[in-house]
Design a protein around this motif. Structure first.
Motif, PDB file in Angstrom:
ATOM      1  N   VAL A 151     -35.442  85.817   9.775  1.00  0.00           N
ATOM      2  CA  VAL A 151     -35.131  87.064   9.007  1.00  0.00           C
ATOM      3  C   VAL A 151     -34.359  87.100   8.108  1.00  0.00           C
ATOM      4  N   LEU A 152     -33.432  86.334   7.987  1.00  0.00           N
ATOM      5  CA  LEU A 152     -32.604  85.931   6.571  1.00  0.00           C
ATOM      6  C   LEU A 152     -33.419  85.770   5.477  1.00  0.00           C
ATOM      7  N   PHE A 153     -34.304  84.764   5.341  1.00  0.00           N
ATOM      8  CA  PHE A 153     -35.063  84.300   4.433  1.00  0.00           C
ATOM      9  C   PHE A 153     -35.990  85.395   4.025  1.00  0.00           C
ATOM     10  N   TRP A 154     -36.575  86.190   4.889  1.00  0.00           N
ATOM     11  CA  TRP A 154     -37.459  87.189   4.473  1.00  0.00           C
ATOM     12  C   TRP A 154     -36.789  88.273   3.837  1.00  0.00           C
ATOM     13  N   LEU A 213     -17.563  91.494  -0.149  1.00  0.00           N
ATOM     14  CA  LEU A 213     -18.802  90.630   0.058  1.00  0.00           C
ATOM     15  C   LEU A 213     -19.872  91.174  -0.610  1.00  0.00           C
ATOM     16  N   ASP A 214     -20.785  90.193  -0.982  1.00  0.00           N
ATOM     17  CA  ASP A 214     -21.928  90.354  -1.530  1.00  0.00           C
ATOM     18  C   ASP A 214     -23.006  90.940  -0.598  1.00  0.00           C
ATOM     19  N   VAL A 243     -25.499  90.926   4.819  1.00  0.00           N
ATOM     20  CA  VAL A 243     -26.565  90.835   5.629  1.00  0.00           C
ATOM     21  C   VAL A 243     -26.579  89.391   6.603  1.00  0.00           C
ATOM     22  N   GLY A 244     -26.220  88.556   6.123  1.00  0.00           N
ATOM     23  CA  GLY A 244     -26.053  87.183   6.995  1.00  0.00           C
ATOM     24  C   GLY A 244     -24.954  87.644   7.867  1.00  0.00           C
ATOM     25  N   LEU A 245     -23.733  88.441   7.764  1.00  0.00           N
ATOM     26  CA  LEU A 245     -22.656  88.483   8.737  1.00  0.00           C
ATOM     27  C   LEU A 245     -23.544  89.535   9.948  1.00  0.00           C
ATOM     28  N   VAL A 246     -23.969  90.396   9.404  1.00  0.00           N
ATOM     29  CA  VAL A 246     -24.744  91.302  10.434  1.00  0.00           C
ATOM     30  C   VAL A 246     -25.724  90.619  11.195  1.00  0.00           C
TER      31      VAL A 246
END
Length: 176
Positions: free
Chosen positions: A81-84, A48-49, A54-57
Motif C-alpha cells: 500500500v505504501l509503495f502504491w 512531517l513530510d 502516510v507511513g505513520l498512518v
C-alpha cells in the motif's frame, strides 16, 4: 543518515521476528518505533513530510490491525500500500503539472525538466513493481516474507538508488 533512520523500524522488526518467530510481537516493535520516530521528527523539525504522515498512518492502521486481530497479513500489506500510494502521488502530481520529485529534491539538484520527468517515470514504475513484488511474496511465499522484507526489498531499493545515482551522474551539470 535518514535512510538508516528509516530502516530502524525494519531492522528492529526483523530482529524481533528472528528471535521470537512472533509476527505480532515484531509488528508491535515496528509500530512503537514508527510512532516514536515520527514523534521525534515532529518534535525536532516541527513537521512531517507527506510520505512520513502516510507511513505513520499505515503503520498505525495495518500494524494495529495485525496486533488486534492477530493476523500478520495486515502488516504484510503495508509495504504494498505504501509503495502504491507513493506511485500514485508521483503520478497525480506529474499529471497536474507539478513534478513531485523536483519539488522534493529540486533545491539540491539542478536538472532539466526531461531528466526530472524521466526520474519520475522511473520512480513510478519502480514503486508499482515493488508493491507487486511485496504482494507476490506474501501471497505465495508467506513464510519467507520477513526475509524478503529485510533483504530483498531493501536490496532492490539500494540497487534502484545506485541506478538512479548513475543516471543522475550523467545529467548533472559539469563543474568548471
Amino acid at each position: 543518515m535518514k535512510i538508516l533512520s528509516d530502516l530502524l523500524a525494519v531492522i528492529l522488526f526483523f530482529l524481533t521476528y528472528t528471535v521470537t518467530k512472533d509476527m505480532i510481537a515484531a509488528t508491535a516493535v515496528a509500530l512503537v518505533v514508527g510512532v516514536l520516530q515520527a514523534a521525534f521528527t515532529y518534535w525536532k523539525f516541527k513537521k512531517l513530510d507527506t510520505m512520513q504522515w502516510v507511513g505513520l498512518v499505515l503503520i498505525v492502521v495495518f500494524g494495529g490491525a495485525t496486533i488486534l486481530l492477530k493476523d500478520p497479513r495486515f502488516i504484510m500489506w503495508k509495504p504494498t500500500v505504501l509503495f502504491w500510494i507513493g506511485a500514485l502521488v508521483l503520478l497525480f502530481s506529474h499529471l497536474a503539472g507539478k513534478n513531485g520529485l523536483k519539488a522534493t529534491m529540486g533545491k539540491e539538484l539542478e536538472l532539466s525538466d526531461t531528466v526530472w520527468n524521466n526520474l519520475t517515470y522511473a520512480w513510478i514504475a519502480f514503486l508499482v513493481f515493488m508493491g507487486i513484488a511485496n504482494w507476490f511474496v506474501f501471497t505465495h511465499f508467506e513464510s519467507h516474507w520477513v526475509n524478503y522484507k529485510m533483504f530483498g526489498s531493501t536490496g532492490l531499493m539500494f540497487a534502484f538508488f545506485i541506478a538512479q545515482g548513475i543516471y543522475l551522474g550523467k545529467h548533472l551539470p559539469k563543474e568548471n
